[in-house]
Design a protein around this motif. Structure first.
Motif, PDB file in Angstrom:
ATOM      1  N   TYR A   1      68.137 -61.225  39.729  1.00  0.00           N
ATOM      2  CA  TYR A   1      68.663 -60.301  38.801  1.00  0.00           C
ATOM      3  C   TYR A   1      69.348 -59.377  39.354  1.00  0.00           C
ATOM      4  N   GLY A   2      70.626 -59.022  38.451  1.00  0.00           N
ATOM      5  CA  GLY A   2      71.349 -58.001  39.063  1.00  0.00           C
ATOM      6  C   GLY A   2      71.341 -56.752  38.370  1.00  0.00           C
ATOM      7  N   PRO A   3      72.415 -55.923  38.153  1.00  0.00           N
ATOM      8  CA  PRO A   3      72.536 -54.597  37.471  1.00  0.00           C
ATOM      9  C   PRO A   3      71.835 -55.078  35.762  1.00  0.00           C
ATOM     10  N   ASN A   4      71.280 -54.043  35.115  1.00  0.00           N
ATOM     11  CA  ASN A   4      70.775 -54.185  33.843  1.00  0.00           C
ATOM     12  C   ASN A   4      70.340 -55.576  33.434  1.00  0.00           C
ATOM     13  N   GLY A   5      69.606 -56.231  34.630  1.00  0.00           N
ATOM     14  CA  GLY A   5      68.788 -57.394  34.330  1.00  0.00           C
ATOM     15  C   GLY A   5      69.710 -58.872  34.277  1.00  0.00           C
ATOM     16  N   VAL A   6      71.091 -58.739  34.377  1.00  0.00           N
ATOM     17  CA  VAL A   6      71.868 -59.914  34.540  1.00  0.00           C
ATOM     18  C   VAL A   6      71.230 -60.889  35.313  1.00  0.00           C
ATOM     19  N   ALA A   7      71.297 -61.875  34.773  1.00  0.00           N
ATOM     20  CA  ALA A   7      70.770 -63.170  35.667  1.00  0.00           C
ATOM     21  C   ALA A   7      71.931 -63.589  36.563  1.00  0.00           C
ATOM     22  N   VAL A   8      71.352 -63.983  37.686  1.00  0.00           N
ATOM     23  CA  VAL A   8      72.166 -64.634  38.806  1.00  0.00           C
ATOM     24  C   VAL A   8      71.423 -65.617  39.763  1.00  0.00           C
ATOM     25  N   ILE A   9      72.423 -66.881  39.482  1.00  0.00           N
ATOM     26  CA  ILE A   9      72.108 -68.198  40.295  1.00  0.00           C
ATOM     27  C   ILE A   9      73.110 -68.279  41.695  1.00  0.00           C
ATOM     28  N   VAL A  10      72.311 -68.254  42.577  1.00  0.00           N
ATOM     29  CA  VAL A  10      73.081 -68.428  44.031  1.00  0.00           C
ATOM     30  C   VAL A  10      72.794 -69.836  44.574  1.00  0.00           C
ATOM     31  N   GLU A  11      73.845 -70.687  44.680  1.00  0.00           N
ATOM     32  CA  GLU A  11      73.775 -71.952  45.291  1.00  0.00           C
ATOM     33  C   GLU A  11      74.286 -72.024  46.787  1.00  0.00           C
ATOM     34  N   ALA A  12      73.345 -72.527  47.520  1.00  0.00           N
ATOM     35  CA  ALA A  12      73.631 -72.462  49.191  1.00  0.00           C
ATOM     36  C   ALA A  12      73.370 -73.560  49.782  1.00  0.00           C
ATOM     37  N   MET A  13      74.314 -74.024  51.070  1.00  0.00           N
ATOM     38  CA  MET A  13      73.916 -75.070  51.994  1.00  0.00           C
ATOM     39  C   MET A  13      73.790 -74.394  53.387  1.00  0.00           C
ATOM     40  N   THR A  14      72.619 -74.781  53.652  1.00  0.00           N
ATOM     41  CA  THR A  14      71.989 -74.228  54.952  1.00  0.00           C
ATOM     42  C   THR A  14      71.506 -74.763  56.080  1.00  0.00           C
ATOM     43  N   ASP A  15      71.761 -74.705  57.250  1.00  0.00           N
ATOM     44  CA  ASP A  15      71.363 -75.450  58.438  1.00  0.00           C
ATOM     45  C   ASP A  15      69.750 -74.601  58.900  1.00  0.00           C
ATOM     46  N   ASN A  16      69.600 -73.554  58.272  1.00  0.00           N
ATOM     47  CA  ASN A  16      68.710 -72.730  58.468  1.00  0.00           C
ATOM     48  C   ASN A  16      68.122 -71.993  57.294  1.00  0.00           C
ATOM     49  N   LYS A  17      66.999 -72.382  56.465  1.00  0.00           N
ATOM     50  CA  LYS A  17      66.387 -71.972  55.382  1.00  0.00           C
ATOM     51  C   LYS A  17      65.935 -70.530  55.531  1.00  0.00           C
ATOM     52  N   ASN A  18      65.124 -70.192  56.603  1.00  0.00           N
ATOM     53  CA  ASN A  18      64.744 -68.854  56.730  1.00  0.00           C
ATOM     54  C   ASN A  18      65.758 -67.812  56.896  1.00  0.00           C
ATOM     55  N   ARG A  19      66.792 -68.187  57.689  1.00  0.00           N
ATOM     56  CA  ARG A  19      67.987 -67.094  57.850  1.00  0.00           C
ATOM     57  C   ARG A  19      68.728 -66.958  56.397  1.00  0.00           C
ATOM     58  N   THR A  20      69.118 -67.992  55.719  1.00  0.00           N
ATOM     59  CA  THR A  20      69.477 -67.993  54.301  1.00  0.00           C
ATOM     60  C   THR A  20      68.758 -67.032  53.443  1.00  0.00           C
ATOM     61  N   ALA A  21      67.540 -67.286  53.440  1.00  0.00           N
ATOM     62  CA  ALA A  21      66.584 -66.731  52.498  1.00  0.00           C
ATOM     63  C   ALA A  21      66.525 -65.305  52.696  1.00  0.00           C
ATOM     64  N   SER A  22      66.438 -64.841  53.711  1.00  0.00           N
ATOM     65  CA  SER A  22      66.320 -63.453  54.552  1.00  0.00           C
ATOM     66  C   SER A  22      67.432 -62.799  54.083  1.00  0.00           C
ATOM     67  N   THR A  23      68.709 -63.469  54.340  1.00  0.00           N
ATOM     68  CA  THR A  23      69.952 -62.900  53.830  1.00  0.00           C
ATOM     69  C   THR A  23      70.245 -62.455  52.682  1.00  0.00           C
ATOM     70  N   VAL A  24      69.949 -63.676  51.702  1.00  0.00           N
ATOM     71  CA  VAL A  24      70.236 -63.565  50.489  1.00  0.00           C
ATOM     72  C   VAL A  24      69.391 -62.455  49.732  1.00  0.00           C
ATOM     73  N   ARG A  25      67.927 -62.543  50.111  1.00  0.00           N
ATOM     74  CA  ARG A  25      66.995 -61.425  49.661  1.00  0.00           C
ATOM     75  C   ARG A  25      67.545 -59.935  50.157  1.00  0.00           C
ATOM     76  N   SER A  26      68.070 -59.746  50.946  1.00  0.00           N
ATOM     77  CA  SER A  26      68.340 -58.420  51.587  1.00  0.00           C
ATOM     78  C   SER A  26      69.702 -57.876  50.809  1.00  0.00           C
ATOM     79  N   THR A  27      70.448 -58.895  50.692  1.00  0.00           N
ATOM     80  CA  THR A  27      71.829 -58.709  49.924  1.00  0.00           C
ATOM     81  C   THR A  27      71.682 -58.133  48.325  1.00  0.00           C
ATOM     82  N   PHE A  28      70.732 -58.897  47.735  1.00  0.00           N
ATOM     83  CA  PHE A  28      70.071 -58.500  46.508  1.00  0.00           C
ATOM     84  C   PHE A  28      69.599 -56.965  46.443  1.00  0.00           C
ATOM     85  N   SER A  29      68.574 -56.804  47.495  1.00  0.00           N
ATOM     86  CA  SER A  29      68.140 -55.500  47.620  1.00  0.00           C
ATOM     87  C   SER A  29      69.143 -54.451  47.901  1.00  0.00           C
ATOM     88  N   LYS A  30      70.011 -54.488  48.574  1.00  0.00           N
ATOM     89  CA  LYS A  30      70.995 -53.678  49.151  1.00  0.00           C
ATOM     90  C   LYS A  30      72.113 -53.254  47.823  1.00  0.00           C
TER      91      LYS A  30
END
Length: 246
Positions: A89-118
């Motif tokens: 979710y983004g501002p005011n509860g707007v829905a957000v879908i993020v599609e990723a291609m990664t060679d390191n799931k842990n790295r990507t999950a951590s970065t995406v989660r941090s980006t949402f929070s910040k």
């Protein structure tokens, strides 16, 4: 007009600087490599690769970048990427879908989660916002290709589901599994498409004011800046007045 179309228009108006363009080409090349690696390296025999190449060309991706991406898959030295979808979710509860291609799931999950929070958002569980979207094929044409009736007739004959014609162009929707066939049929009548891709089409939208729109743009820009993120879709809706101030 649906949120994802407006977002594309915002991106267009903002302009694509060289650094952003280079990042876009890199993401398009990654999709081409993955598609070629999963199937036949000949676009005519591999629907996913054909669509990936078409989308790259529609974004003015250089031919040598496309050819290198295919050769990389054929050479067997391409990285193994996992395709992952994040929902939040983004501002005011707007829905957000993020599609990723990664060679390191842990790295990507951590970065995406941090980006949402910040950026004032929250990363949710898989399925938390997915029910607000439908997976569809989207084909776009410029206004110059013909009037609404001409495009509607061509779309019906091609097996499409819906057409959204406006002063900005024609957007044709179809079932996701029919995208390759529908786009091929359309090209025989209307010529080369402006864009051909799979999208998440919002079934419900969230209205945003100027301040929340600015926050959303900041969140999406930050997510798209991640090399592992291929595309970001939201279900925002905004008035013409708000759009004009961005």
């Amino acid at each position: 007009m649906a949120g994802h179309s407006k977002w594309a228009n915002i991106q267009h108006r903002k302009g694509r600087q060289d650094a952003v363009r280079s990042k876009l080409f890199s993401k398009l090349a990654k999709e081409i490599t993955v598609a070629a690696k999963m199937g036949d390296p000949d676009p005519e025999k591999n629907p996913r690769l054909r669509l990936a190449v078409k989308e790259a060309k529609s974004n003015s991706c250089p031919k040598d970048v496309i050819d290198r991406a295919i050769k990389k898959a054929m050479g067997g030295d391409a990285e193994n990427y996992d395709e992952i979808r994040y929902e939040g979710y983004g501002p005011n509860g707007v829905a957000v879908i993020v599609e990723a291609m990664t060679d390191n799931k842990n790295r990507t999950a951590s970065t995406v989660r941090s980006t949402f929070s910040k950026n004032g958002g929250n990363l949710g569980e898989t399925g938390s916002v997915g029910f607000m979207f439908e997976r569809k094929g989207e084909v776009t044409y410029p206004v110059s290709v013909g009037d609404a009736d001409t495009v509607m007739e061509a779309a019906i004959d091609a097996g499409a589901e819906d057409v959204d014609s406006s002063e900005e162009g024609h957007v044709i929707y179809c079932e996701d599994v029919d995208l390759n066939e529908v786009s091929t049929a359309l090209e025989k009548v209307l010529g080369e498409t402006e864009s051909t891709k799979l999208i998440w089409k919002p079934t419900t939208t969230t209205e945003l004011g100027l301040e929340d729109m600015q926050k959303l743009m900041k969140l999406v820009d930050a997510l798209e800046d991640d090399d592992d993120v291929q595309r970001v879709t939201t279900n925002f809706e905004a008035s013409d007045e708000v759009m004009s101030q961005l």
